[in-house]
Scaffold this motif. Structure first.
Motif, PDB file in Angstrom:
ATOM      1  N   GLY A  37       1.097   3.926  -3.029  1.00  7.77           N
ATOM      2  CA  GLY A  37       0.626   5.340  -2.658  1.00  7.77           C
ATOM      3  C   GLY A  37      -0.905   5.389  -2.816  1.00  7.77           C
ATOM      4  O   GLY A  37      -1.456   6.465  -2.853  1.00  7.77           O
ATOM      5  N   THR A  38      -1.430   4.553  -1.992  1.00  5.88           N
ATOM      6  CA  THR A  38      -3.002   4.718  -1.883  1.00  5.88           C
ATOM      7  C   THR A  38      -3.140   5.508  -0.805  1.00  5.88           C
ATOM      8  O   THR A  38      -2.061   5.999  -0.088  1.00  5.88           O
ATOM      9  N   GLU A  39      -4.537   6.141  -0.563  1.00  7.67           N
ATOM     10  CA  GLU A  39      -4.614   7.058   0.490  1.00  7.67           C
ATOM     11  C   GLU A  39      -4.162   6.425   1.838  1.00  7.67           C
ATOM     12  O   GLU A  39      -3.419   6.996   2.563  1.00  7.67           O
ATOM     13  N   VAL A  40      -4.574   5.125   2.163  1.00 10.23           N
ATOM     14  CA  VAL A  40      -4.098   4.759   3.675  1.00 10.23           C
ATOM     15  C   VAL A  40      -2.690   4.396   3.478  1.00 10.23           C
ATOM     16  O   VAL A  40      -1.829   4.322   4.418  1.00 10.23           O
TER      17      VAL A  40
ATOM     18  N   ALA B 149       1.051  -1.044   0.011  1.00  8.04           N
ATOM     19  CA  ALA B 149       0.015   0.039   0.131  1.00  8.04           C
ATOM     20  C   ALA B 149       0.916   1.268   0.010  1.00  8.04           C
ATOM     21  O   ALA B 149       0.589   2.088  -0.498  1.00  8.04           O
ATOM     22  N   VAL B 150       1.955   1.363   0.464  1.00  3.18           N
ATOM     23  CA  VAL B 150       2.965   2.073   0.851  1.00  3.18           C
ATOM     24  C   VAL B 150       3.626   2.385  -0.718  1.00  3.18           C
ATOM     25  O   VAL B 150       3.414   3.781  -1.076  1.00  3.18           O
TER      26      VAL B 150
ATOM     27  N   ALA C 183      -8.086  -0.588   7.460  1.00  2.31           N
ATOM     28  CA  ALA C 183      -8.352  -0.029   6.107  1.00  2.31           C
ATOM     29  C   ALA C 183      -7.502  -0.689   4.995  1.00  2.31           C
ATOM     30  O   ALA C 183      -7.878  -0.929   4.042  1.00  2.31           O
ATOM     31  N   ILE C 184      -6.279  -0.975   5.178  1.00  2.00           N
ATOM     32  CA  ILE C 184      -5.344  -1.625   4.378  1.00  2.00           C
ATOM     33  C   ILE C 184      -5.875  -2.864   4.100  1.00  2.00           C
ATOM     34  O   ILE C 184      -6.190  -3.318   2.806  1.00  2.00           O
ATOM     35  N   VAL C 185      -6.170  -3.686   4.864  1.00  2.22           N
ATOM     36  CA  VAL C 185      -6.940  -5.118   4.708  1.00  2.22           C
ATOM     37  C   VAL C 185      -8.081  -4.880   3.752  1.00  2.22           C
ATOM     38  O   VAL C 185      -8.510  -5.595   3.030  1.00  2.22           O
ATOM     39  N   SER C 186      -8.864  -3.825   4.280  1.00  5.48           N
ATOM     40  CA  SER C 186     -10.215  -3.694   3.567  1.00  5.48           C
ATOM     41  C   SER C 186      -9.916  -3.352   1.997  1.00  5.48           C
ATOM     42  O   SER C 186     -10.464  -3.708   1.157  1.00  5.48           O
ATOM     43  N   GLU C 187      -8.845  -2.343   1.831  1.00  3.70           N
ATOM     44  CA  GLU C 187      -8.709  -2.209   0.337  1.00  3.70           C
ATOM     45  C   GLU C 187      -8.301  -3.418  -0.297  1.00  3.70           C
ATOM     46  O   GLU C 187      -8.708  -3.293  -1.446  1.00  3.70           O
ATOM     47  N   ARG C 188      -7.418  -4.164   0.345  1.00  2.59           N
ATOM     48  CA  ARG C 188      -6.883  -5.495  -0.242  1.00  2.59           C
ATOM     49  C   ARG C 188      -7.938  -6.373  -0.657  1.00  2.59           C
ATOM     50  O   ARG C 188      -8.052  -6.908  -2.001  1.00  2.59           O
TER      51      ARG C 188
END
Ligand code: ADP
Ligand code: ZN
Length: 216
Positions: free
Chosen positions: A42-45, A38-39, A66-71
């Motif tokens: 460059g996603t929002e979270v 995610a880093v 939030a990262i798990v959710s996006e994934r």
């Protein structure tokens, strides 16, 4: 098929997750890997997480969740996923429940691997992974077919986690019993828990997991 593998460090979660990935084609979601991805994406979270990590702080439950959710929203999770090493606390377990129900989905099953402490110390102290593909090995229990060469990718480079030593394992076990083992009762109460003997040999554990997956 959405599942959580639950158990202390060394219980065999990573080993079994790799096999489930190969057999069922659903991804294994590791929070460490997801954070790094995610880093760099460059996603929002990812941006929030980077700011926290750059400041030398621990990423909060909200960010991890939030990262798990996006994934989970990505296409390869459409048929399910394996969570390994997350949630680690009751607070995180509640967040996972809320996050999944907001998406209109739920966990299929939580599989607990039961292993005695003394065995765990030996397993964690002896484990190492392929530096190239991440395949897991063990000094005694699971050696590559050709010594020094990864079965899966042929690499000759391996690595060990710095915290995989007997002293640190005992500290990590205490953290597991204090913070994570309450999840066993939590998922039992929800009718989601299946516990299996993680001390059986690796193939037997795989067979027990497959039997559970076939029944859901
Ligand atoms: P976890 O992901 O739960 O921390 P791992 O899957 O990394 O645990 O397993 C820890 C070590 O024990 C690895 O070196 C692995 O090869 C070995 N191992 C895993 N399952 C078994 C088993 N059923 N019997 C013997 N050794 C095992
Ligand atoms: Zn490899």
């Amino acid at each position: 098929m959405r599942l959580i593998l639950l158990g202390p460090p060394g219980a065999g979660k990573g080993t079994q997750a790799q096999r489930i990935v190969e057999k069922h084609g659903i991804p294994q979601l590791s929070t460490g890997d997801m954070l790094r991805a995610a880093v760099s994406a460059g996603t929002e979270v990812g941006k929030q997480a980077k700011a926290v990590m750059d400041a030398g702080k621990l990423v909060s439950d909200d960010i991890v969740n939030a990262i798990v959710s996006e994934r989970i929203d990505q296409a390869d999770c459409a048929n399910g996923f394996i969570l390994d090493g997350y949630p680690r606390t009751l607070v995180q377990a509640d967040s996972v429940e809320a996050m999944l129900s907001a998406k209109g989905i739920e966990l299929s099953v939580v599989i607990e691997l039961r292993v005695e402490d003394e065995i765990l110390v030996g397993r964690v102290s002896g484990r190492y992974t392929c530096a190239q593909c991440g395949a897991g090995y063990h000094d005694e229990n699971l050696k590559p077919k050709v010594e020094g060469v990864c079965d899966k990718c042929g690499s000759t480079h391996f690595k060990r986690r710095a915290d995989d030593n007997p002293e640190t394992v005992r500290t990590r076990l205490q953290a597991y019993y204090k913070d994570t083992s309450p999840l066993i009762g939590y998922y039992h109460a929800k009718g989601k828990l299946k516990s299996i003997d993680g001390m059986a040999d690796i193939d037997k554990v795989t067979a027990d997991i497959e039997a559970i997956l076939a029944s859901i």
